[in-house]
Motif scaffolding. Structure first.
Motif, PDB file in Angstrom:
ATOM      1  N   THR A   3       0.849  -1.184   0.000  1.00  0.00           N
ATOM      2  CA  THR A   3       0.000   0.000   0.000  1.00  0.00           C
ATOM      3  C   THR A   3       0.884   1.233   0.000  1.00  0.00           C
ATOM      4  OG1 THR A   3      -0.107  -0.044   2.409  1.00  0.00           O
ATOM      5  CG2 THR A   3      -1.863  -1.179   1.210  1.00  0.00           C
ATOM      6  N   ASP A  88      -3.058   6.276 -10.085  1.00  0.00           N
ATOM      7  CA  ASP A  88      -3.347   5.400  -8.949  1.00  0.00           C
ATOM      8  C   ASP A  88      -2.074   4.599  -8.682  1.00  0.00           C
ATOM      9  OD1 ASP A  88      -4.032   3.336  -7.219  1.00  0.00           O
ATOM     10  OD2 ASP A  88      -5.983   2.983  -8.129  1.00  0.00           O
ATOM     11  N   LYS A 285      -2.189  15.282  -3.390  1.00  0.00           N
ATOM     12  CA  LYS A 285      -3.452  14.553  -3.390  1.00  0.00           C
ATOM     13  C   LYS A 285      -4.603  15.551  -3.443  1.00  0.00           C
ATOM     14  CE  LYS A 285      -6.166  11.124  -0.763  1.00  0.00           C
ATOM     15  NZ  LYS A 285      -6.387  10.238  -1.906  1.00  0.00           N
ATOM     16  N   PRO A 288     -10.089  11.722  -4.293  1.00  0.00           N
ATOM     17  CA  PRO A 288     -10.121  10.432  -3.605  1.00  0.00           C
ATOM     18  C   PRO A 288      -9.501   9.337  -4.473  1.00  0.00           C
ATOM     19  CG  PRO A 288     -12.254  11.516  -3.481  1.00  0.00           C
ATOM     20  CD  PRO A 288     -11.446  12.299  -4.455  1.00  0.00           C
ATOM     21  N   TRP A 289      -8.681   8.496  -3.882  1.00  0.00           N
ATOM     22  CA  TRP A 289      -8.064   7.323  -4.498  1.00  0.00           C
ATOM     23  C   TRP A 289      -6.957   7.666  -5.495  1.00  0.00           C
ATOM     24  CZ3 TRP A 289      -9.883   4.093  -1.247  1.00  0.00           C
ATOM     25  CH2 TRP A 289     -11.238   4.134  -0.865  1.00  0.00           C
TER      26      TRP A 289
END
Length: 320
Positions: A3, A88, A285, A288-289
């Motif tokens: 992750t 991503d 960022k 989201p994601w």
């Protein structure tokens, strides 16, 4: 699959920033490997060539000839561009691992900077668009693509032709027919015959589209396939050039109206290489994601000289 978090990616972006800023240049290596790099530029740079004549003659104590030497300056302009590239990180890691690009296994994975590998892949992808602009770029203030960032070699050629500094009378220009599989050898011979003898004496690159190169190979096969010495139809060098004029077919030349023949050192490109203080690369960022790679880079191209001894431009399709 590991992750990722924003802090680790930001740390890697800072740690490897200079390397990451060079990767788009490597992504355009298909074209740039045949040219002369100027790395670490922080602004425009002057390129100059010394032109003039000098020769020996029978000795005379009163000899005092005029050499007519002149320095012809040209400017390699560095244009600053930026991008914001959403990605991503987990998806890209899967691509790296699946393609075998990420070689660390087992215990080695603990010591590998996976974040850096992800950022390298994103940065390298910028080079794909850069590659297409090296010949086809046209500077457009307020533009939105890499082709809008700087004038490529074709646009520079357009300007020089308009200024009559590239023309047949100067020996650096020739007009030819549209090149096909039935006439490619004749038209390439027309181009070679137009080259200055000093240019013929040097190792040169023939920058052309894949269509032109394929047409030449097919025409050669059609006309010379039965010759006993002909062992291959792929022609790396122009026939009759004594192995000095090398074909360089490029995807970045697709759709180009020009064939450029020049020495490698005459085809110049410049970039900041992470030395230019205006350049940077960071990860942020906003969605989201998804994460966003933000890059600011500089790049530009230019001929060192357009003199006939260093360059010949062939305009394809200019003759009927």
């Amino acid at each position: 699959m590991p992750t990722f978090n924003l802090a680790d990616l930001q740390k890697s972006a800072k740690q490897y920033q200079r390397e990451l800023l060079i990767l788009p240049i490597k992504g355009a290596e298909k074209t740039l490997q045949h040219m002369q790099p100027y790395a670490g530029l922080t602004g425009d740079v002057g390129l100059s060539s010394l032109e003039g004549d000098a020769e020996l003659a029978p000795y005379s104590s009163s000899r005092n000839d005029k050499g007519n030497f002149a320095i012809k300056p040209r400017t390699l302009e560095l244009k600053l561009g930026n991008c914001a590239y959403d990605f991503d990180p987990n998806e890209l890691f899967g691509s790296i691992f699946g393609n075998g690009d990420f070689n660390a296994q087992g215990e080695a994975m603990k010591n590998a900077d996976i974040n850096a590998d992800v950022l390298r892949l994103v940065a390298a992808r910028l080079g794909r668009k850069l590659n297409g602009a090296i010949f086809g770029g046209v500077r457009k203030d307020g533009g939105t693509t890499t082709k809008d960032l700087f004038d490529g070699f074709d646009k520079i050629t357009d300007k020089e032709i308009a200024a009559t500094t590239i023309k047949a009378d100067l020996g650096n220009y020739v007009a030819v027919k549209a090149i096909t599989a039935s006439n490619a050898i004749d038209e390439m011979q027309r181009i070679y015959d137009a080259m200055d003898d000093d240019l013929k004496d040097q190792p040169t690159k023939i920058f052309c589209s894949h269509d032109v190169y394929t047409a030449y190979c097919r025409n050669y096969q059609l006309l010379h396939g039965a010759l006993p010495y002909n062992t291959e139809f792929k022609k790396t060098y122009l026939e009759g050039s004594d192995g000095l004029a090398e074909f360089v077919p490029l995807s970045s030349k697709k759709g180009s109206s020009y064939i450029h023949i020049a020495t490698q050192s005459n085809m110049c490109y410049g970039f900041g290489a992470g030395v230019n203080p205006a350049e940077r690369m960071a990860v942020e960022k906003y969605k989201p994601w998804m994460l966003t790679l933000e890059a600011v880079m500089s790049f530009g191209v230019q001929f060192r000289s357009i003199a006939k001894e260093h360059l010949l431009v062939a305009k394809v399709g200019a003759l009927s």
